[in-house]
Design a protein around this motif. Structure first.
Motif, PDB file in Angstrom:
ATOM      1  N   GLY A   6      -6.348   9.489  -8.077  1.00 54.88           N
ATOM      2  CA  GLY A   6      -6.073  10.129  -6.800  1.00 54.88           C
ATOM      3  C   GLY A   6      -5.752   9.092  -5.739  1.00 54.88           C
ATOM      4  O   GLY A   6      -5.859   7.884  -5.959  1.00 54.88           O
ATOM      5  N   VAL A   7      -5.360   9.571  -4.590  1.00 50.48           N
ATOM      6  CA  VAL A   7      -5.087   8.681  -3.472  1.00 50.48           C
ATOM      7  C   VAL A   7      -6.313   8.691  -2.564  1.00 50.48           C
ATOM      8  O   VAL A   7      -6.664   9.712  -1.986  1.00 50.48           O
ATOM      9  N   ASN A   8      -6.978   7.560  -2.498  1.00 51.08           N
ATOM     10  CA  ASN A   8      -8.130   7.399  -1.619  1.00 51.08           C
ATOM     11  C   ASN A   8      -8.150   5.956  -1.130  1.00 51.08           C
ATOM     12  O   ASN A   8      -7.246   5.173  -1.424  1.00 51.08           O
ATOM     13  N   ILE A   9      -9.155   5.584  -0.396  1.00 52.52           N
ATOM     14  CA  ILE A   9      -9.198   4.256   0.199  1.00 52.52           C
ATOM     15  C   ILE A   9      -9.220   3.157  -0.868  1.00 52.52           C
ATOM     16  O   ILE A   9      -8.618   2.096  -0.692  1.00 52.52           O
ATOM     17  N   TYR A  10      -9.861   3.412  -2.001  1.00 47.36           N
ATOM     18  CA  TYR A  10      -9.957   2.392  -3.046  1.00 47.36           C
ATOM     19  C   TYR A  10      -8.621   2.183  -3.754  1.00 47.36           C
ATOM     20  O   TYR A  10      -8.257   1.039  -4.056  1.00 47.36           O
ATOM     21  N   THR A  11      -7.893   3.253  -4.005  1.00 48.95           N
ATOM     22  CA  THR A  11      -6.597   3.099  -4.650  1.00 48.95           C
ATOM     23  C   THR A  11      -5.586   2.480  -3.695  1.00 48.95           C
ATOM     24  O   THR A  11      -4.731   1.699  -4.118  1.00 48.95           O
ATOM     25  N   VAL A  12      -5.682   2.803  -2.411  1.00 48.87           N
ATOM     26  CA  VAL A  12      -4.783   2.191  -1.423  1.00 48.87           C
ATOM     27  C   VAL A  12      -5.072   0.698  -1.312  1.00 48.87           C
ATOM     28  O   VAL A  12      -4.140  -0.121  -1.287  1.00 48.87           O
ATOM     29  N   LEU A  13      -6.341   0.322  -1.271  1.00 49.81           N
ATOM     30  CA  LEU A  13      -6.692  -1.098  -1.206  1.00 49.81           C
ATOM     31  C   LEU A  13      -6.275  -1.839  -2.479  1.00 49.81           C
ATOM     32  O   LEU A  13      -5.777  -2.963  -2.409  1.00 49.81           O
ATOM     33  N   THR A  14      -6.471  -1.213  -3.626  1.00 44.76           N
ATOM     34  CA  THR A  14      -6.087  -1.845  -4.886  1.00 44.76           C
ATOM     35  C   THR A  14      -4.583  -2.071  -4.949  1.00 44.76           C
ATOM     36  O   THR A  14      -4.127  -3.157  -5.308  1.00 44.76           O
ATOM     37  N   SER A  15      -3.811  -1.066  -4.587  1.00 44.09           N
ATOM     38  CA  SER A  15      -2.360  -1.234  -4.626  1.00 44.09           C
ATOM     39  C   SER A  15      -1.883  -2.170  -3.530  1.00 44.09           C
ATOM     40  O   SER A  15      -0.901  -2.882  -3.705  1.00 44.09           O
ATOM     41  N   GLY A  16      -2.578  -2.218  -2.394  1.00 42.29           N
ATOM     42  CA  GLY A  16      -2.197  -3.120  -1.319  1.00 42.29           C
ATOM     43  C   GLY A  16      -2.473  -4.574  -1.653  1.00 42.29           C
ATOM     44  O   GLY A  16      -1.699  -5.461  -1.317  1.00 42.29           O
ATOM     45  N   ILE A  17      -3.573  -4.831  -2.329  1.00 43.53           N
ATOM     46  CA  ILE A  17      -3.941  -6.209  -2.664  1.00 43.53           C
ATOM     47  C   ILE A  17      -3.208  -6.682  -3.910  1.00 43.53           C
ATOM     48  O   ILE A  17      -2.668  -7.792  -3.948  1.00 43.53           O
ATOM     49  N   LEU A  18      -3.149  -5.840  -4.942  1.00 48.20           N
ATOM     50  CA  LEU A  18      -2.592  -6.267  -6.229  1.00 48.20           C
ATOM     51  C   LEU A  18      -1.148  -5.841  -6.454  1.00 48.20           C
ATOM     52  O   LEU A  18      -0.496  -6.355  -7.363  1.00 48.20           O
ATOM     53  N   GLY A  19      -0.670  -4.861  -5.707  1.00 43.42           N
ATOM     54  CA  GLY A  19       0.703  -4.399  -5.880  1.00 43.42           C
ATOM     55  C   GLY A  19       0.841  -3.476  -7.081  1.00 43.42           C
ATOM     56  O   GLY A  19      -0.083  -2.758  -7.458  1.00 43.42           O
ATOM     57  N   SER A  26       0.828  -1.207   0.000  1.00 42.20           N
ATOM     58  CA  SER A  26       0.000   0.000   0.000  1.00 42.20           C
ATOM     59  C   SER A  26       0.860   1.253   0.000  1.00 42.20           C
ATOM     60  O   SER A  26       0.608   2.195  -0.759  1.00 42.20           O
ATOM     61  N   ILE A  27       1.888   1.273   0.846  1.00 41.29           N
ATOM     62  CA  ILE A  27       2.766   2.437   0.928  1.00 41.29           C
ATOM     63  C   ILE A  27       3.505   2.649  -0.383  1.00 41.29           C
ATOM     64  O   ILE A  27       3.568   3.770  -0.904  1.00 41.29           O
ATOM     65  N   ILE A  28       4.048   1.584  -0.935  1.00 36.68           N
ATOM     66  CA  ILE A  28       4.774   1.693  -2.205  1.00 36.68           C
ATOM     67  C   ILE A  28       3.827   2.115  -3.326  1.00 36.68           C
ATOM     68  O   ILE A  28       4.173   2.918  -4.186  1.00 36.68           O
ATOM     69  N   GLY A  29       2.596   1.606  -3.309  1.00 39.91           N
ATOM     70  CA  GLY A  29       1.614   1.983  -4.316  1.00 39.91           C
ATOM     71  C   GLY A  29       1.247   3.453  -4.246  1.00 39.91           C
ATOM     72  O   GLY A  29       1.154   4.129  -5.274  1.00 39.91           O
ATOM     73  N   VAL A  30       1.057   3.975  -3.039  1.00 40.38           N
ATOM     74  CA  VAL A  30       0.717   5.393  -2.876  1.00 40.38           C
ATOM     75  C   VAL A  30       1.889   6.264  -3.328  1.00 40.38           C
ATOM     76  O   VAL A  30       1.687   7.285  -4.005  1.00 40.38           O
ATOM     77  N   ILE A  31       3.098   5.868  -2.980  1.00 39.95           N
ATOM     78  CA  ILE A  31       4.277   6.623  -3.423  1.00 39.95           C
ATOM     79  C   ILE A  31       4.389   6.593  -4.946  1.00 39.95           C
ATOM     80  O   ILE A  31       4.671   7.615  -5.577  1.00 39.95           O
ATOM     81  N   ALA A  32       4.135   5.425  -5.539  1.00 40.90           N
ATOM     82  CA  ALA A  32       4.192   5.317  -6.997  1.00 40.90           C
ATOM     83  C   ALA A  32       3.128   6.196  -7.652  1.00 40.90           C
ATOM     84  O   ALA A  32       3.412   6.881  -8.642  1.00 40.90           O
ATOM     85  N   ILE A  33       1.916   6.201  -7.113  1.00 35.99           N
ATOM     86  CA  ILE A  33       0.849   7.040  -7.660  1.00 35.99           C
ATOM     87  C   ILE A  33       1.241   8.503  -7.583  1.00 35.99           C
ATOM     88  O   ILE A  33       1.043   9.266  -8.536  1.00 35.99           O
ATOM     89  N   TYR A  34       1.812   8.918  -6.461  1.00 32.10           N
ATOM     90  CA  TYR A  34       2.222  10.312  -6.297  1.00 32.10           C
ATOM     91  C   TYR A  34       3.261  10.700  -7.353  1.00 32.10           C
ATOM     92  O   TYR A  34       3.121  11.738  -8.011  1.00 32.10           O
ATOM     93  N   PHE A  35       4.297   9.875  -7.521  1.00 33.58           N
ATOM     94  CA  PHE A  35       5.342  10.225  -8.472  1.00 33.58           C
ATOM     95  C   PHE A  35       4.875  10.130  -9.922  1.00 33.58           C
ATOM     96  O   PHE A  35       5.276  10.939 -10.759  1.00 33.58           O
ATOM     97  N   ILE A  36       4.028   9.173 -10.226  1.00 34.27           N
ATOM     98  CA  ILE A  36       3.497   9.073 -11.592  1.00 34.27           C
ATOM     99  C   ILE A  36       2.604  10.275 -11.895  1.00 34.27           C
ATOM    100  O   ILE A  36       2.678  10.864 -12.976  1.00 34.27           O
ATOM    101  N   ASN A  37       1.758  10.662 -10.927  1.00 36.50           N
ATOM    102  CA  ASN A  37       0.908  11.849 -11.126  1.00 36.50           C
ATOM    103  C   ASN A  37       1.752  13.099 -11.317  1.00 36.50           C
ATOM    104  O   ASN A  37       1.429  13.948 -12.156  1.00 36.50           O
TER     105      ASN A  37
END
Length: 66
Positions: free
Chosen positions: A37-50, A13-24
Motif C-alpha cells: 500500500g501507499v503509506n509513510i513507510y513505502t514513500v520513505l523507502t521509495s524516496g531513499i532507495l528509488g 518518492s513521487i515516482i515510487g508512489v506512481i509506480a506502486i499504484y500502477f503495479i498494484n
C-alpha cells in the motif's frame, strides 16, 4: 547541494508512489494482491532507495505470501 538532495528525494518518492499504484493496478487485473500500500513507510523507502526500494517492497510482499 542540499536543495538538490531534497528535490531528488521528493521526485523519487513521487515516482515510487506512481509506480506502486500502477503495479498494484496491473497485479489486481490479474487477480494478484501483494498488499503493498501507499503509506509513510513505502514513500520513505521509495524516496531513499528509488526503484530498487519499490522492488524490495514487492519482494517483501511476495515473501509474506509464501
Amino acid at each position: 547541494m542540499r536543495r538538490e538532495g531534497i528535490i531528488n528525494f521528493v521526485l523519487r518518492s513521487i515516482i515510487g508512489v506512481i509506480a506502486i499504484y500502477f503495479i498494484n493496478t496491473a497485479l489486481a487485473g490479474r487477480g494478484i494482491s501483494l498488499g503493498v500500500g501507499v503509506n509513510i513507510y513505502t514513500v520513505l523507502t521509495s524516496g531513499i532507495l528509488g526503484i530498487p526500494g519499490v522492488a524490495a517492497l514487492y519482494g517483501i510482499g511476495l515473501y509474506k505470501t509464501l
